[in-house]
Structure formats: C-alpha cells, structure tokens
Enzyme design. Sequence first.
Site, PDB file in Angstrom:
ATOM      1  N   HIS A 194       0.834  -1.207   0.000  1.00 33.83           N
ATOM      2  CA  HIS A 194       0.000   0.000   0.000  1.00 33.83           C
ATOM      3  C   HIS A 194       0.870   1.258   0.000  1.00 33.83           C
ATOM      4  O   HIS A 194       0.589   2.225  -0.719  1.00 33.83           O
ATOM      5  CB  HIS A 194      -0.892   0.047   1.260  1.00 33.83           C
ATOM      6  CG  HIS A 194      -1.931  -1.030   1.349  1.00 33.83           C
ATOM      7  ND1 HIS A 194      -2.082  -1.836   2.449  1.00 33.83           N
ATOM      8  CD2 HIS A 194      -2.886  -1.426   0.468  1.00 33.83           C
ATOM      9  CE1 HIS A 194      -3.091  -2.678   2.252  1.00 33.83           C
ATOM     10  NE2 HIS A 194      -3.580  -2.463   1.054  1.00 33.83           N
TER      11      HIS A 194
ATOM     12  N   LYS B   3     -15.516  -7.848   6.087  1.00 32.94           N
ATOM     13  CA  LYS B   3     -14.973  -8.685   7.149  1.00 32.94           C
ATOM     14  C   LYS B   3     -14.744  -7.803   8.366  1.00 32.94           C
ATOM     15  O   LYS B   3     -14.369  -6.647   8.211  1.00 32.94           O
ATOM     16  CB  LYS B   3     -13.625  -9.287   6.714  1.00 32.94           C
ATOM     17  CG  LYS B   3     -13.728 -10.145   5.493  1.00 32.94           C
ATOM     18  CD  LYS B   3     -12.419 -10.208   4.739  1.00 32.94           C
ATOM     19  CE  LYS B   3     -12.427  -9.244   3.566  1.00 32.94           C
ATOM     20  NZ  LYS B   3     -11.172  -9.150   2.850  1.00 32.94           N
TER      21      LYS B   3
ATOM     22  N   ARG C 181      -1.373  -5.995  -8.029  1.00 23.16           N
ATOM     23  CA  ARG C 181      -0.178  -6.770  -7.674  1.00 23.16           C
ATOM     24  C   ARG C 181       0.109  -7.833  -8.721  1.00 23.16           C
ATOM     25  O   ARG C 181       1.246  -8.107  -9.052  1.00 23.16           O
ATOM     26  CB  ARG C 181      -0.379  -7.461  -6.319  1.00 23.16           C
ATOM     27  CG  ARG C 181      -0.464  -6.511  -5.162  1.00 23.16           C
ATOM     28  CD  ARG C 181      -0.971  -7.204  -3.932  1.00 23.16           C
ATOM     29  NE  ARG C 181      -2.320  -7.694  -4.132  1.00 23.16           N
ATOM     30  CZ  ARG C 181      -3.073  -8.239  -3.198  1.00 23.16           C
ATOM     31  NH1 ARG C 181      -2.602  -8.399  -1.983  1.00 23.16           N
ATOM     32  NH2 ARG C 181      -4.298  -8.647  -3.458  1.00 23.16           N
TER      33      ARG C 181
ATOM     34  N   SER D 117      -2.932  -8.047   3.118  1.00 26.26           N
ATOM     35  CA  SER D 117      -3.312  -7.755   4.506  1.00 26.26           C
ATOM     36  C   SER D 117      -3.852  -9.008   5.191  1.00 26.26           C
ATOM     37  O   SER D 117      -3.612  -9.222   6.380  1.00 26.26           O
ATOM     38  CB  SER D 117      -4.372  -6.653   4.550  1.00 26.26           C
ATOM     39  OG  SER D 117      -3.838  -5.441   4.084  1.00 26.26           O
TER      40      SER D 117
END
Length: 160
Positions: free
Chosen positions: A17, A41, A95, A133
Amino acid sequence: MTTALYPGSFDPITFGHIDVIGRAAGVFGRLVVGVLVNPRKSPMLDLEERMAAIREAVADELGELSERIEVAGFDGLTVDYAQQIGAAFIVRGLRAVSDFETELQMAHTNRKLAPSVDTVFFMTALEHAYLSSSLVKEIAAFGGDVSRMVPAAAARRLQR
Ligand code: PNS
C-alpha cells in the site's frame, strides 16, 4: 490541483500500500487515503488504529510526499465519497493478474455509478507483489514476524 482517492480497508496497511501511495502522490497534487469504516470482514484493527498506522507510516516512509497525503475514514459508496472530497480519480493497486478481474469489475461498476470519476491503477512494486493484509493478519495472529511486510507503525499495533 488534482485530487485522487485511494480507498481501501488497510487492515493493516502493508508496504505494498505504501508503495502505491507513494507512486500516486508523485502524480496527483492531493491524495486522500480513504479508510473504509465497515469492511465486509470485521477488521482486526479498528478505524482509529488503521488511520493512525497509515499517518505514521506515510510520515516515516514517504518524506516530503507526505505533505500531499491526507488520511480519512469513510462509510458508504466509494464514488459518493470521491465526489464529496472533489476527487476525479480513484487509485487502486494491481499486484498480479489475479487482482485484475475484481478490480476491473469494481472500476466498471464505479464508472457506471459516477461517470465523472475514473479509476487509475498503479502496479505494485515487484518486491511487494506477494503481500496481502489477510496473510499479514493470519501471521500476526499466530505470533509470526510481520516486520518486513508492514511498516513499524502497523506491526506495533498488530502485536497489541
Ligand atoms: O482494501 P480493499 O478491501 O481491497 O478495498 C475494497 C474497497 C474498500 C475499495 C471496496 O470494497 C469499496 O469500494 N467499498 C465501498 C462500498 C462500495 O463503493 N462498493 C461498490 C464497489 S464497486
């Protein structure tokens, strides 16, 4: 001055990030890092902790660029928040090819919702392309060392 919004859960912020924030702040005059209040979540770090970790990490890692960067929490639709803060662009990181399908779907949906807000993608640096993450949270939950994956400001908060 062109404003861009980089939205995300940032639970926690990773070096991937930070890399995207640095690249985007090099292009846009004002970059707002928007931390989603209610990710689907339940977050490991609460909103205040996530925002504090980002602010500290940006100051530690990005030097003068940090002057262009703001951190704020938001709830609701990303495009609504983008328009509220005067952002013409949404920034997202890519990514790997596996990110592409979801990101393409989000970008097209956001454009349908708000045609004046465009999405731009920055390729995450190769050395951070494996970071996520979710994996960081799992490693931290088992007491593993995440210090090479997340900035110190986030690692400290995860250890707590
Ligand atoms: O860091 P993440 O979890 O990949 O970020 C996803 C995020 C926050 C960008 C996305 O879930 C989002 O924009 N949520 C806000 C609600 C919204 O606008 N949903 C429609 C997206 S097309």
